[in-house]
Design an enzyme around this catalytic site. Sequence first.
Site, PDB file in Angstrom:
ATOM      1  CG  HIS A  11       9.458 -78.081  68.571  1.00  0.00           C
ATOM      2  ND1 HIS A  11      10.310 -77.748  67.546  1.00  0.00           N
ATOM      3  CD2 HIS A  11       8.373 -77.280  68.449  1.00  0.00           C
ATOM      4  CE1 HIS A  11       9.766 -76.794  66.819  1.00  0.00           C
ATOM      5  NE2 HIS A  11       8.584 -76.483  67.349  1.00  0.00           N
ATOM      6  CD  GLU A  85       3.254 -72.830  67.541  1.00  0.00           C
ATOM      7  OE1 GLU A  85       2.467 -72.387  68.399  1.00  0.00           O
ATOM      8  OE2 GLU A  85       4.447 -72.504  67.489  1.00  0.00           O
TER       9      GLU A  85
END
Length: 194
Positions: A11, A85
């Site tokens: 990201h 994550e």
Amino acid sequence: MTLTTFALVRHGQTDWNAQRRLQGSTDIPLNEIGRGQARDAVAALAGYEWDTVVSSPLSRAAETADVIAAGLGLSVARRLPGLIERGYGKAEGLQAGPELDAVRIPGGFEGAESEESTAARGLGALEDLAEEFRGRRVLVVAHGTLIRLALDRATGRTLPSVENAALNLVHHHPVDGWELEFFNGERLLAGVEV
């Protein structure tokens, strides 16, 4: 040879990235720099035809995927929880210093997901996608530690940190396994026919 090609994109930047805070599974949004990085990533990805786009459901990855997909004239097919994550437990939100040191334990942080578990979860999600999209091209937007640990396990390498919105191109063959062609936008292999 039936290669499945993956672009693995971390990201764009968030305020916590800029402040060097551990984010982990805390859902922190992109900042304006991160949105620009997502838009800039389109150029590196436009040289390929992508069959599907998937992302982590965390907002920083989801928005990055949405921006990239729109720039490529695509849409995001789905958000996969397996791409979230690594959870850093009590360390999330902390910067280097005494507070972070206070929650450090051998192998990580109090309440954190292990590197082994993160690598297995991330690589498992990628292998499921490789099976589902065999011989096709899959664009994945996820998170730096998850991508790095999954690639470490897949390729047998120890890789450095994954940069925000950089191209990481890896190929999967059902028999021969994984081969990393680009890492952080740099070519590692002379050329893989895709």
